[in-house]
Design a protein around this motif. Structure first.
Motif, PDB file in Angstrom:
ATOM      1  N   LYS A  21      36.591 -29.544   4.359  1.00  0.00           N
ATOM      2  CA  LYS A  21      36.097 -28.586   3.074  1.00  0.00           C
ATOM      3  C   LYS A  21      36.891 -28.368   1.987  1.00  0.00           C
ATOM      4  N   ASN A  22      37.357 -28.797   1.137  1.00  0.00           N
ATOM      5  CA  ASN A  22      38.248 -28.858   0.685  1.00  0.00           C
ATOM      6  C   ASN A  22      38.622 -29.880  -0.502  1.00  0.00           C
ATOM      7  N   ALA A  23      37.279 -29.783  -1.376  1.00  0.00           N
ATOM      8  CA  ALA A  23      36.569 -30.099  -2.505  1.00  0.00           C
ATOM      9  C   ALA A  23      37.707 -31.278  -3.292  1.00  0.00           C
ATOM     10  N   TYR A  24      38.344 -30.501  -3.848  1.00  0.00           N
ATOM     11  CA  TYR A  24      39.689 -30.721  -4.691  1.00  0.00           C
ATOM     12  C   TYR A  24      40.848 -31.859  -3.994  1.00  0.00           C
ATOM     13  N   ASN A  25      40.325 -32.435  -2.453  1.00  0.00           N
ATOM     14  CA  ASN A  25      41.527 -33.220  -1.530  1.00  0.00           C
ATOM     15  C   ASN A  25      40.427 -33.708  -1.777  1.00  0.00           C
ATOM     16  N   ILE A  26      39.543 -34.071  -1.023  1.00  0.00           N
ATOM     17  CA  ILE A  26      38.551 -35.033  -1.046  1.00  0.00           C
ATOM     18  C   ILE A  26      37.801 -35.467  -1.493  1.00  0.00           C
ATOM     19  N   TYR A  27      37.479 -35.296  -3.190  1.00  0.00           N
ATOM     20  CA  TYR A  27      36.618 -35.969  -3.256  1.00  0.00           C
ATOM     21  C   TYR A  27      37.012 -35.572  -5.165  1.00  0.00           C
ATOM     22  N   TYR A  28      38.222 -35.681  -5.521  1.00  0.00           N
ATOM     23  CA  TYR A  28      39.301 -35.472  -6.876  1.00  0.00           C
ATOM     24  C   TYR A  28      40.384 -36.284  -6.738  1.00  0.00           C
ATOM     25  N   GLU A  29      41.247 -35.681  -6.171  1.00  0.00           N
ATOM     26  CA  GLU A  29      42.636 -35.414  -5.865  1.00  0.00           C
ATOM     27  C   GLU A  29      42.675 -37.509  -5.023  1.00  0.00           C
ATOM     28  N   PHE A  89      31.245 -34.189  -5.788  1.00  0.00           N
ATOM     29  CA  PHE A  89      32.419 -32.987  -6.191  1.00  0.00           C
ATOM     30  C   PHE A  89      31.471 -32.180  -6.780  1.00  0.00           C
ATOM     31  N   LYS A  90      30.737 -33.082  -7.719  1.00  0.00           N
ATOM     32  CA  LYS A  90      30.060 -32.500  -9.057  1.00  0.00           C
ATOM     33  C   LYS A  90      28.533 -31.830  -7.859  1.00  0.00           C
ATOM     34  N   SER A  91      28.304 -32.255  -6.404  1.00  0.00           N
ATOM     35  CA  SER A  91      26.715 -31.861  -6.406  1.00  0.00           C
ATOM     36  C   SER A  91      27.337 -30.923  -5.221  1.00  0.00           C
ATOM     37  N   LEU A  92      28.688 -30.785  -5.102  1.00  0.00           N
ATOM     38  CA  LEU A  92      29.049 -29.833  -3.984  1.00  0.00           C
ATOM     39  C   LEU A  92      29.334 -28.627  -4.807  1.00  0.00           C
ATOM     40  N   LYS A  93      30.043 -29.222  -6.349  1.00  0.00           N
ATOM     41  CA  LYS A  93      30.705 -27.656  -7.242  1.00  0.00           C
ATOM     42  C   LYS A  93      30.437 -28.376  -8.200  1.00  0.00           C
ATOM     43  N   PRO A  94      29.420 -28.057  -8.624  1.00  0.00           N
ATOM     44  CA  PRO A  94      28.862 -28.092 -10.090  1.00  0.00           C
ATOM     45  C   PRO A  94      29.654 -27.585 -11.318  1.00  0.00           C
ATOM     46  N   GLN A 146      39.290 -37.692 -12.541  1.00  0.00           N
ATOM     47  CA  GLN A 146      38.209 -37.188 -12.555  1.00  0.00           C
ATOM     48  C   GLN A 146      37.224 -36.838 -11.451  1.00  0.00           C
ATOM     49  N   PRO A 147      36.664 -35.868 -11.376  1.00  0.00           N
ATOM     50  CA  PRO A 147      35.945 -35.382  -9.709  1.00  0.00           C
ATOM     51  C   PRO A 147      35.221 -36.000  -9.791  1.00  0.00           C
ATOM     52  N   THR A 148      34.580 -36.942  -8.418  1.00  0.00           N
ATOM     53  CA  THR A 148      33.211 -37.761  -8.164  1.00  0.00           C
ATOM     54  C   THR A 148      32.326 -37.489  -8.288  1.00  0.00           C
ATOM     55  N   VAL A 149      30.947 -37.637  -8.458  1.00  0.00           N
ATOM     56  CA  VAL A 149      29.856 -37.688  -8.084  1.00  0.00           C
ATOM     57  C   VAL A 149      29.792 -36.468  -6.654  1.00  0.00           C
ATOM     58  N   GLY A 177      32.512 -26.488 -10.735  1.00  0.00           N
ATOM     59  CA  GLY A 177      34.144 -26.731 -11.210  1.00  0.00           C
ATOM     60  C   GLY A 177      34.615 -28.374 -11.166  1.00  0.00           C
ATOM     61  N   TYR A 178      32.910 -28.265 -10.990  1.00  0.00           N
ATOM     62  CA  TYR A 178      32.609 -29.919 -11.759  1.00  0.00           C
ATOM     63  C   TYR A 178      33.136 -30.262 -13.658  1.00  0.00           C
ATOM     64  N   GLU A 179      32.782 -28.790 -13.756  1.00  0.00           N
ATOM     65  CA  GLU A 179      33.004 -28.987 -15.704  1.00  0.00           C
ATOM     66  C   GLU A 179      33.863 -28.368 -16.314  1.00  0.00           C
ATOM     67  N   ARG A 180      34.473 -27.909 -14.935  1.00  0.00           N
ATOM     68  CA  ARG A 180      36.036 -26.988 -15.337  1.00  0.00           C
ATOM     69  C   ARG A 180      37.311 -27.705 -15.260  1.00  0.00           C
ATOM     70  N   LEU A 181      37.121 -29.175 -14.288  1.00  0.00           N
ATOM     71  CA  LEU A 181      37.906 -29.978 -13.922  1.00  0.00           C
ATOM     72  C   LEU A 181      37.070 -31.176 -15.029  1.00  0.00           C
ATOM     73  N   MET A 182      36.031 -31.463 -15.562  1.00  0.00           N
ATOM     74  CA  MET A 182      36.186 -32.302 -16.471  1.00  0.00           C
ATOM     75  C   MET A 182      36.474 -31.856 -18.267  1.00  0.00           C
ATOM     76  N   ASN A 183      36.569 -30.922 -18.567  1.00  0.00           N
ATOM     77  CA  ASN A 183      37.138 -30.409 -19.865  1.00  0.00           C
ATOM     78  C   ASN A 183      38.652 -29.561 -19.663  1.00  0.00           C
ATOM     79  N   ASN A 184      39.262 -29.304 -18.730  1.00  0.00           N
ATOM     80  CA  ASN A 184      40.585 -28.717 -18.285  1.00  0.00           C
ATOM     81  C   ASN A 184      41.282 -29.728 -16.383  1.00  0.00           C
ATOM     82  N   PRO A 185      42.215 -30.594 -16.742  1.00  0.00           N
ATOM     83  CA  PRO A 185      42.212 -31.328 -15.080  1.00  0.00           C
ATOM     84  C   PRO A 185      43.029 -30.774 -14.538  1.00  0.00           C
TER      85      PRO A 185
END
Length: 236
Positions: A23-31, A210-215, A205-208, A217-225
């Motif tokens: 359930k945690n996209a920041y773990n699964i699809y980011y870090e 991640f973007k599908s789950l948290k659009p 950078q968040p994966t695709v 959040g994806y934009e925030r991470l692309m501008n503020n890692p």
């Protein structure tokens, strides 16, 4: 390591064991994808330390790759969760990384430490211990909070200071205090360079997925890692 960190992660152990991997996209699809991309090409039969293993996700992945794994965590509940995950396939120990480690010199080929270092105030002890227990030419791979994220949580807003911050995480309707140390980028890099040679710096950078789950959040991470990954090597 602060005793309050141990208390926080004892409280978080059940969530890590049952929800972080699904359930945690920041773990699964980011870090995790960024960390895995920096793994050595072949770690079969290598001795690896998972330093701050939490519920054992990296421990299990390292085992799948054929490594001989020792895992540690400061939280007894996290250690228990990791043992449930991997059984007797890995050695899992309850250890504080800010203390002397019970391993012989040159014990490990690789040390992985995922999102742990920001819970430790003074990096000299863990880094000197990591240097001691790594084999010559061995690799340290760690992820930590990105200073760009942490300064937003700062009350002092003094970027160049090291500051204790008490974050709050909501889990299952409960707020849990999670203390950590904010520090500037130069301190992260220069402290690493005191003990190792840096080979790679990665701002994930968040994966695709991640973007599908948290659009948003994806934009925030692309501008503020949120995270920073360092791959370093011990000298010969």
């Amino acid at each position: 390591m602060d005793i309050n960190v141990r208390t926080a992660f004892d409280q978080l152990a059940s969530d890590y064991e049952h929800h972080a991997d699904t359930k945690n996209a920041y773990n699964i699809y980011y870090e995790r994808p960024a960390m895995l991309n920096l793994f050595p090409a072949n770690i079969k039969n290598q001795k690896v330390l998972d330093a701050g293993c939490a519920a054992g996700w990296y421990t299990a992945e390292l085992l799948k790759l054929g490594a001989e794994v020792t895992a540690t965590d400061i939280s007894t509940d996290m250690v228990a969760a990791a043992k449930r995950r991997v059984g007797n396939k890995a050695r899992v120990l309850n250890l504080d990384l800010s203390k002397e480690l019970p391993f012989q010199n040159h014990s490990f080929d690789l040390i992985i430490s995922s999102l742990v270092m920001h819970y430790i105030q003074d990096w000299d002890r863990p880094f000197s211990e990591f240097q001691r227990i790594l084999k010559p030419g061995g690799i340290l791979l760690f992820s930590t909070h990105h200073p760009f994220m942490d300064i937003n949580l700062s009350k002092e807003k003094k970027y160049f200071s090291t500051e204790l911050i008490n974050d709050q995480w909501e889990r299952q309707g409960k707020l849990i205090d999670v203390p950590f140390y904010r520090r500037p980028l130069n301190e992260i890099l220069n402290k690493t360079l005191q003990y190792f040679t840096i080979e790679s710096i990665v701002e994930p950078q968040p994966t695709v997925e991640f973007k599908s789950l948290k659009p948003d959040g994806y934009e925030r991470l692309m501008n503020n890692p949120n995270f920073l990954i360092v791959k370093a090597r011990r000298g010969n």
